[in-house]
Scaffold this active site. Structure first.
Site, PDB file in Angstrom:
ATOM      1  N   LYS A  75       1.895  -6.065   3.966  1.00 29.81           N
ATOM      2  CA  LYS A  75       1.613  -5.895   2.543  1.00 29.81           C
ATOM      3  C   LYS A  75       1.537  -7.259   1.859  1.00 29.81           C
ATOM      4  O   LYS A  75       2.345  -8.158   2.140  1.00 29.81           O
ATOM      5  CB  LYS A  75       2.707  -5.031   1.916  1.00 29.81           C
ATOM      6  N   SER A  89       3.201   1.776  -4.100  1.00 29.49           N
ATOM      7  CA  SER A  89       2.299   0.641  -4.181  1.00 29.49           C
ATOM      8  C   SER A  89       1.802   0.140  -2.836  1.00 29.49           C
ATOM      9  O   SER A  89       0.905  -0.705  -2.763  1.00 29.49           O
ATOM     10  CB  SER A  89       2.993  -0.516  -4.898  1.00 29.49           C
ATOM     11  N   SER A 147       7.606   3.425  -2.992  1.00 31.08           N
ATOM     12  CA  SER A 147       6.307   2.824  -2.672  1.00 31.08           C
ATOM     13  C   SER A 147       5.922   2.823  -1.206  1.00 31.08           C
ATOM     14  O   SER A 147       4.792   2.478  -0.868  1.00 31.08           O
ATOM     15  CB  SER A 147       6.256   1.384  -3.203  1.00 31.08           C
TER      16      SER A 147
END
Length: 469
Positions: A80, A155, A179
């Site tokens: 990420k 996210s 997330s």
């Protein structure tokens, strides 16, 4: 897409060990999938093809030489883009950091490199990880591979999409208010948020420092156990890092004692889409038939948990961004700008009262886990929303989309407890996720529960790529 379905991390590691494939072949397959799909899905902010090929060749040389660095050696993994990678751009999904070059690795990236993992790229995320849809105004809207009009969640949406489509064999994400588990549920994956402090958060751009967790997205519980054991352990650079060597999740998965599964109906099944509730209850019935014990439990303070989580999350986020937001408010996306403005509203009294609620929630969880091994619930109380939807219907009520996506996953963040989402069914052609929450350092228990679900429900391959969904 390539003709063969994506391998799990475990399958790829086995194939490497037995000479059935090479790291270079695994890596080229991932890169080919990225080239074929990512223009539409926007899972990646940056693809590190040259680096990945160099790392794969080095891994193959080690393998042929009779030595491997670790269990992840030669396996293509995505990271990420709120986790720093030394010498490379780390954008945090923002315009402000579009050209930011990190000077050191995040702690979890160090672990990947020590293990010999191949990094295929940095994945898309909601701007600054401050949202649950990965509708990023700066790097493109990330889309769900099961249906392009649906959100992949956030996210860590890019990480989830990368694994769901085989663009990576596994991915690293972060989870402050759900997330990892939200996109895992939306994309049909195993998403694991470990115990707070078990995996290093060093080099992970903060959202809310007392809630931030770094975790994993994989295809199976076994994959998550392998990845967690490789990445977890104490990092002296992080004050909240637990003083443990590493997890033993792979070993704990082998335990055969029947699981005691708690069900808190009043909170976790209140105002849930009836079809989702049916799917989850049917899975619990199936688990009971295989030997699991289902027990009703009560956690009265959960009624206040989301209020406390919201106050703590927004206040800590706004405090962290305060100077940068004051100087460059125009460089934030509209939804993130609103969130930061709202984070200035809670008072010190509100924040302290929220911390008191947090203590009560932790105490109640601790008491419940004296009775059961894990708690079960739907991961999401709603069907996967469409991109751009701001409200959803639950029964006869219209509700805020983001609040609903976080409602059932947030308490595990507030209490810092391990939690996983695993696919347990399908609804309207989209996966449905089931959540398990366990006691502190109970990663083995939540992954055992997830593995039991995997034995009973086999997710079909993604079939809607390229369709409107």
């Amino acid at each position: 897409m390539t003709s063969a379905g994506p391998l799990s991390l475990t399958q790829a590691a086995h194939a490497l060990t037995h000479g059935a494939t090479t790291s270079r072949a695994l890596t080229e397959d991932c890169l080919a999938r990225i080239a074929a799909q990512d223009a539409d899905l926007r899972a990646f902010i940056s693809v590190e093809a040259d680096l990945a090929r160099r790392q794969a060749e080095a891994a193959d040389a080690r393998l042929y030489g009779g030595g491997r660095l670790g269990t992840l050696d030669g396996l293509p993994i995505a990271v990420k883009d709120n986790l720093s990678t030394a010498g490379g751009v780390t954008t945090i999904g923002s315009a402000i950091f579009r050209d930011h070059v990190a000077t050191e690795n995040a702690g979890v990236v160090d672990r990947l490199e020590e293990q010999g993992a191949v990094r295929v790229g940095k994945t898309n995320l909601h701007e600054f990880a401050l949202g649950v849809t990965t509708e990023n105004p700066h790097f493109g809207i990330c889309r769900n591979p099961w249906g392009h009009k649906r959100t992949p969640g956030g996210s860590s949406g890019g990480s989830a999409v990368a694994v769901a489509t085989g663009m990576a064999l596994a991915a690293i994400g972060s989870d402050t208010s759900g997330s990892i588990r939200i996109p895992a549920a939306a994309c049909g994956l195993l998403g694991l948020k470990p115990t707070y402090g078990l995996v290093s958060s060093h080099g992970c751009y903060p959202e809310a420092w007392s809630l931030d967790h770094v975790g994993v997205l994989t295809r199976t519980a076994q994959d998550a156990a392998i990845l967690l054991d490789a990445l977890s352990g104490h990092d002296p650079r992080v004050p909240s890092s637990l003083r443990v060597v590493s997890s033993r999740a792979v070993r704990e998965l082998e335990e055969t004692r029947p699981l005691r599964i708690g069900l808190e109906e009043r909170f976790f099944l209140e105002a849930v889409d009836p079809d989702i509730e049916t799917i989850v209850r049917e899975m619990l019935d199936s688990l009971a038939r295989t030997g699991a014990q289902i027990e009703l439990v009560a956690l009265p303070s959960l009624d206040d948990a989301i209020y406390a989580l919201t106050v703590i999350d927004t206040a800590e986020t706004t405090a962290f961004h305060a100077e940068q937001f004051r100087e460059r408010p125009q460089d934030y996306g509209e939804d993130v700008r609103l969130l930061l403005e709202c984070g200035a509203l809670p008072t010190a009294v509100d924040y302290l009262q929220a911390q008191q609620i947090r203590s009560r929630v932790r105490d109640e969880f601790r008491q419940v886990f004296e009775q059961v091994d894990v708690l079960a619930s739907p991961t999401l109380p709603i069907r996967t929303p469409r991109v751009g939807e701001s409200t959803v219907r639950v029964g006869e009520q219209e509700r805020d989309r983001d609040g609903e996506l976080m409602r059932l996953v947030g308490p595990a963040n507030l209490a810092g407890l391990p939690s996983t989402s695993v696919p347990c069914g399908m609804l309207d052609g989209m996966p449905v996720g089931m959540q398990f929450v366990g006691p502190a350092l109970g990663e083995g228990a939540v992954l055992r529960a997830a593995a039991a679900v995997e034995e009973l429900f086999h997710l079909p391959p993604v079939t809607s790529w390229g369709e409107e969904g």
